[in-house]
Design a protein around this motif. Structure first.
Motif, PDB file in Angstrom:
ATOM      1  N   THR A 142     -20.598  27.352 -27.405  1.00 19.22           N
ATOM      2  CA  THR A 142     -20.688  26.533 -28.467  1.00 19.22           C
ATOM      3  C   THR A 142     -21.720  27.177 -29.437  1.00 19.22           C
ATOM      4  O   THR A 142     -22.567  27.635 -28.928  1.00 19.22           O
ATOM      5  CB  THR A 142     -21.283  25.303 -27.598  1.00 19.22           C
ATOM      6  N   ARG A 144     -32.350  22.379 -30.946  1.00 23.92           N
ATOM      7  CA  ARG A 144     -32.667  21.555 -29.578  1.00 23.92           C
ATOM      8  C   ARG A 144     -31.945  22.033 -28.395  1.00 23.92           C
ATOM      9  O   ARG A 144     -32.345  22.087 -27.350  1.00 23.92           O
ATOM     10  CB  ARG A 144     -32.284  20.110 -30.030  1.00 23.92           C
ATOM     11  N   HIS A 145     -30.533  22.331 -28.709  1.00 26.57           N
ATOM     12  CA  HIS A 145     -29.762  22.634 -27.697  1.00 26.57           C
ATOM     13  C   HIS A 145     -29.287  23.957 -27.543  1.00 26.57           C
ATOM     14  O   HIS A 145     -28.591  24.401 -26.818  1.00 26.57           O
ATOM     15  CB  HIS A 145     -28.467  21.668 -27.997  1.00 26.57           C
ATOM     16  N   PRO A 204     -28.341  16.054 -23.982  1.00 21.11           N
ATOM     17  CA  PRO A 204     -27.719  15.431 -25.030  1.00 21.11           C
ATOM     18  C   PRO A 204     -27.688  13.918 -24.925  1.00 21.11           C
ATOM     19  O   PRO A 204     -27.449  13.528 -23.863  1.00 21.11           O
ATOM     20  CB  PRO A 204     -26.442  16.187 -25.248  1.00 21.11           C
ATOM     21  N   ASP A 213     -27.802  12.569 -30.632  1.00 24.33           N
ATOM     22  CA  ASP A 213     -27.624  13.931 -31.305  1.00 24.33           C
ATOM     23  C   ASP A 213     -26.452  13.884 -32.112  1.00 24.33           C
ATOM     24  O   ASP A 213     -26.076  14.501 -33.044  1.00 24.33           O
ATOM     25  CB  ASP A 213     -27.351  14.981 -30.178  1.00 24.33           C
ATOM     26  N   ARG A 248     -14.567  16.021 -25.574  1.00 25.08           N
ATOM     27  CA  ARG A 248     -14.541  17.051 -26.213  1.00 25.08           C
ATOM     28  C   ARG A 248     -16.171  17.479 -26.652  1.00 25.08           C
ATOM     29  O   ARG A 248     -16.683  18.417 -26.369  1.00 25.08           O
ATOM     30  CB  ARG A 248     -13.910  17.187 -27.718  1.00 25.08           C
ATOM     31  N   LEU A 249     -16.971  16.280 -27.025  1.00 24.21           N
ATOM     32  CA  LEU A 249     -18.048  16.620 -26.995  1.00 24.21           C
ATOM     33  C   LEU A 249     -18.808  17.018 -25.606  1.00 24.21           C
ATOM     34  O   LEU A 249     -19.685  17.948 -25.692  1.00 24.21           O
ATOM     35  CB  LEU A 249     -18.768  15.210 -27.359  1.00 24.21           C
ATOM     36  N   ARG A 251     -17.590  18.918 -23.398  1.00 24.70           N
ATOM     37  CA  ARG A 251     -17.448  20.136 -23.359  1.00 24.70           C
ATOM     38  C   ARG A 251     -18.240  20.981 -24.305  1.00 24.70           C
ATOM     39  O   ARG A 251     -18.858  21.813 -23.821  1.00 24.70           O
ATOM     40  CB  ARG A 251     -15.911  20.580 -23.837  1.00 24.70           C
ATOM     41  N   LEU A 252     -18.295  20.602 -25.475  1.00 24.05           N
ATOM     42  CA  LEU A 252     -19.381  21.423 -26.478  1.00 24.05           C
ATOM     43  C   LEU A 252     -20.791  21.355 -26.081  1.00 24.05           C
ATOM     44  O   LEU A 252     -21.467  22.425 -26.154  1.00 24.05           O
ATOM     45  CB  LEU A 252     -19.129  20.680 -27.830  1.00 24.05           C
ATOM     46  N   PHE A 253     -21.318  20.265 -25.578  1.00 21.43           N
ATOM     47  CA  PHE A 253     -22.688  20.078 -24.938  1.00 21.43           C
ATOM     48  C   PHE A 253     -22.773  20.581 -23.374  1.00 21.43           C
ATOM     49  O   PHE A 253     -23.604  20.612 -22.523  1.00 21.43           O
ATOM     50  CB  PHE A 253     -23.154  18.708 -24.975  1.00 21.43           C
TER      51      PHE A 253
END
Ligand SMILES: [Zn+2]
Ligand SMILES: [Zn+2]
Lengths: 278, 292, 292, 278
Positions: B84, B124-125, D190, D212, D269-270, D272-274
């Motif tokens: 990501t 942050r991530h 997140p 976030d 989807r989010l 997965r992204l996180f």
């Protein structure tokens, strides 16, 4: 055209000087050299702030003979072999001759009311205060000197922006000075930025706006793009105080407007608040 | 310039050799002007053209939290080669309507604040940051100045100087002055073969120095905004090849080459601890300049 | 509530005993309404009245860097008892003109952003933060909503939750709801004897529940916004005495008592390491609430 | 009056329901219960989003029977002995009876497309989704559960603001939930906030805007002060989309507007992204 934003734009320079530089462009009062110098180049009649040379600013701020200049020997080179109507090297030589400065900034150690600080003072007379490699390097060294000595950094800017004649390397002085200020902040030292007329383009878009405290002289132009460029692009008639100190204060972009005669006292108070070493 | 060397070592050998060859024969005034024209070619791929070709699960993030959502600046999250990443970049418009909406890729302060917000989210991530630079410059508007265009461009650079995540910036078209460098204070700064990166537009420079915008070609030759010269001056860390004729000839091929370059550099950077990345990043930019 | 105890131990014994006495006899509806009226008294000292009496070398900082300088919020640096502190606080106006300019102490998001900026400056330089709360509430305007009033109030609290410097907030008049708590997430939260701190104004509450703003007194009695009840509920850590009759009777005396209380608490807090301050601060607020 | 900002304001509630709750207030299409449920309470004709109950939202988002509720036993008390036209305790009992919920929020563990997450879902039917001690405590525990399990937190808010009947303790749920989110962020997890109609007052001014990523359902009211209050104070006629999702997107206050049928896919989807754990 908008790229003009960080370039020296003639339109950004103060209004064409009247016949005599000692005549106030606003109220046309005329002064002798010694009168102007005694008044810190402020019109006693209308308060107009005349341009002020770097060494005169240092003399007006620093205690007695406390100022110790640093990196005075640095000179610009001509990495691009830049040639417009005249070679860049020729413009540099001429500027040095007419100003007695090696470039558009003077840095060094000083005390103000006996508290230690580092000064980085720009001079518009040297090629419109444009920022090239030497201005970037000297400002950068001023940050390090302040960090090493554990004193606050005080800058006074007067600049038309980046120095076109050094091309992309002039633009790189933006991230260079930004990184230098970040190193200074990581070292825990305060940075007080004073913006004089004009502080535009690349200097406004880098270190000048990064101070813990942002001060401005009255009626100083602080805009990223020059008024002419904005007018050309937006086709609006600009507010009459466009980009000036008063507008910037109203819009929250600066902390205070400080008339030149009050600057030493204000800086001294800030040095006390930031506990600068005696 | 340690990272210039570092950069040369990255990317595949073929591209590396290609760069060296180009550096031998100095680019002519003609070649410089060609780059200026190709960098602005109306069919050149823009940020979102690369996003849709390079990233999976793209999710665009909007707004500066407090004033506007600036269409001239794109920001979002996506997966690049499995990882990501956060991506920011200026976006020009294709048709007349979109060009106006996106101000020809000239961001307002609100656009830079959106980018700053997403950079901080990435920090942050621990998402690497990819920045695609393509702007004639920051927007020179009355409101833009009132809302602190200069200070915001400085703040955007300052935030990038603080990040401890890997960052790669690529000039994919016009690298226009402060509005471009605002999002280009990265561990690796690359330029596409026909991109330009300059302190001022050729027209702006010509207007000031020759009092004639028509002298743009002469101005460009004088300040050399092409990739080869930027590499020679140590301002960028590598050149990303474009398909024959230029990126506009084959968006897919251009995207493949761009993705390959970004991934190469991220792979190298991800081995370094964050504070070391930041230390080297600042050292690189602090080393830029020529003086006696 | 560890810090409530901590607070009781601070301040001089006399004031401590005085607080205990008051806690014995529960405030009557009359006393509550008196506090509401005194908290809003037109001659009550405002933030700048205390600033000029408590701080040396006061230097006001202006602007949110990007949109406006909100006169309803004051922020600056000064020296309190020798130490440099950052101070934020809402500011009501004295005369009609100033009241309009300062929106009766109701900040816009730009005001809270100015406070946030100065909190972060204080954190950078390890200056303790003093927050003086005096507002009917955040300004309910169209532009305020468009510029993210809700999110900005949350962000201001979040920034205070992140600080590692000692922080003391004092409600010096009206502690009006979200617009007040935005700058009151502090290590120590104090109230002046006749201040009020509430989720809603008595008039607002009465309008909703009794459909009659005239029932304000009844509403106040119902939700008890006075200092004694706030202390009993563990919402505040101490009560700052006022001169006889109330702070408006003697601004100088009120300032002396306020300064004494703030300095007492800062002295206690300055012994703790920053991360411990933050841990306890968050634990205190996370412990607030009553449920089964 | 402006203090009404974080209070349940009747004017903030959805327009007075038409004769029958299954009739669309916008286009007046009428639906059977099973039709509305199948359409996730979105009008098939005009896209109007009907209010959706917390448990229905959970059922529509979480995988099969993956949801494990937490802290279901928490109930409000009456610290102030609050009495307006009726005692607070009576209002609570009535709300519990009519909604089958202990208070205005449901929290628990779940998976979405097999990725782990924590859910904190508000229900407007319980006293206008007002936030008192129980809502604050349960949201706070949801943050801890997400942090301990190393999963993202997803909240869906629908609230008129702080619960007046709990007085100052209701206001304290703002800093309480803010501190909880900060602890979650320090734990590296997140937080995705979804705002449904209405998300106002104290919930908007605390955790709901701290995500976030900030998502909103179409046409949801997200304003700190209620429209009536703003109108009373400013005496302006409000823009017709005042405080609505679309205006908030235009002014940069949210990341995206997500129609209810697309929410599960977007959240997946989010996650997965996180990189939420599978
Ligand atoms: Zn004059
Ligand atoms: Zn409908």
């Amino acid at each position: 055209m908008s790229n003009i934003d960080v370039s020296v734009e003639t339109g950004d320079k103060p209004a064409p000087p009247p016949k005599h530089p000692n005549t106030c462009p606003v109220c046309h009062s005329h002064y002798r050299d010694d009168e102007l110098e005694a008044a810190l180049w402020v019109c006693a009649h209308c308060g107009h702030h005349f341009p002020m040379r770097a060494r005169a600013r240092i003399a007006s701020l620093a205690d007695g003979d406390s100022f110790v200049e640093e990196a005075a020997e640095l000179h610009s080179e001509d990495p691009l072999g830049f040639f417009d109507l005249r070679p860049y090297t020729e413009r540099l030589a001429e500027a040095e001759l007419s100003t007695g400065l090696a470039d558009a900034i003077v840095i060094g150690q000083a005390t103000i009311e006996s508290r230690g600080c580092e000064l980085a003072i720009m001079d518009f007379s040297f090629m419109g205060g444009s920022m090239g490699s030497v201005v970037g390097e000297k400002f950068s060294r001023a940050c390090d000197s302040a960090a090493e000595r554990g004193v606050p950094l005080i800058s006074i800017t007067s600049s038309g922006g980046a120095r076109m004649q050094e091309g992309i390397l002039a633009l790189m002085q933006l991230p260079k000075t930004v990184c230098s200020v970040e190193d200074l902040k990581d070292a825990g030292q305060p940075f007080i930025s004073v913006m004089a007329h004009p502080t535009t383009g690349g200097v406004l878009a880098s270190f000048a706006t990064m101070g813990d405290v942002l001060l401005a002289e009255p009626n100083a132009l602080m805009s990223f793009a020059g008024p002419r460029v904005v007018q050309q692009i937006t086709r609006e008639t600009l507010p009459e105080d466009f980009g000036r100190s008063e507008q910037n204060l109203r819009f929250g972009n600066i902390d205070a407007i400080v008339p030149r005669p009050e600057l030493r006292g204000t800086l001294s108070r800030l040095l006390r608040l930031f506990d600068a070493p005696v | 310039m340690p990272l210039l060397g570092g950069a040369k070592l990255s990317g595949d050998l073929q591209r590396f050799e290609k760069q060296l060859e180009r550096m031998q024969e100095d680019a002519t005034d003609e070649e410089i002007w060609t780059s200026v024209q190709l960098a602005r070619h109306e069919n050149r791929p823009y940020t979102l053209d690369y996003v849709e070709r390079m990233l999976d699960d793209w999710f665009e993030l909007h707004g500066d939290r407090g004033n506007a959502d600036d269409g001239a600046m794109i920001a979002g999250l996506g997966r690049l080669d499995g990882r990501t990443v956060a991506l920011v970049g200026q976006q020009k418009g294709r048709d007349i309507k979109e060009r106006a909406e996106r101000r020809f890729g000239m961001p307002n302060p609100e656009g830079y604040r959106k980018a700053i917000r997403v950079m901080e989210l990435a920090e942050r991530h621990r998402f690497p940051l990819v920045s695609l630079v393509d702007t004639p410059g920051a927007y020179p508007g009355v409101a833009a100045e009132q809302h602190g265009q200069g200070g915001t461009i400085a703040e955007s650079q300052a935030v990038m100087a603080r990040l401890t995540i890997p960052t790669v910036a690529v000039v994919i078209g016009e690298g226009g002055s402060g509005g471009a460098v605002a999002i280009a204070l990265a561990d690796r700064v690359l330029m596409q073969e026909h991109a330009m990166y300059a302190v001022i537009s050729p027209e702006g420079c010509a207007t000031i120095l020759w009092r004639d915008a028509g002298e743009a070609k002469k101005a460009a030759a004088a300040f050399k905004p092409d990739a080869v010269h930027c590499l020679e001056l140590g301002v960028i860390d590598g050149i990303v090849p474009e398909p024959p004729g230029g990126a506009h000839e084959d968006h897919d091929a251009a995207a493949r080459l761009l993705q390959e370059a970004i991934v190469d550099h991220l792979d190298n950077l991800e081995d370094l601890p964050g504070d070391e990345l930041r230390r080297r990043r600042r050292a690189k930019f602090r080393s830029l300049g020529v003086f006696a």
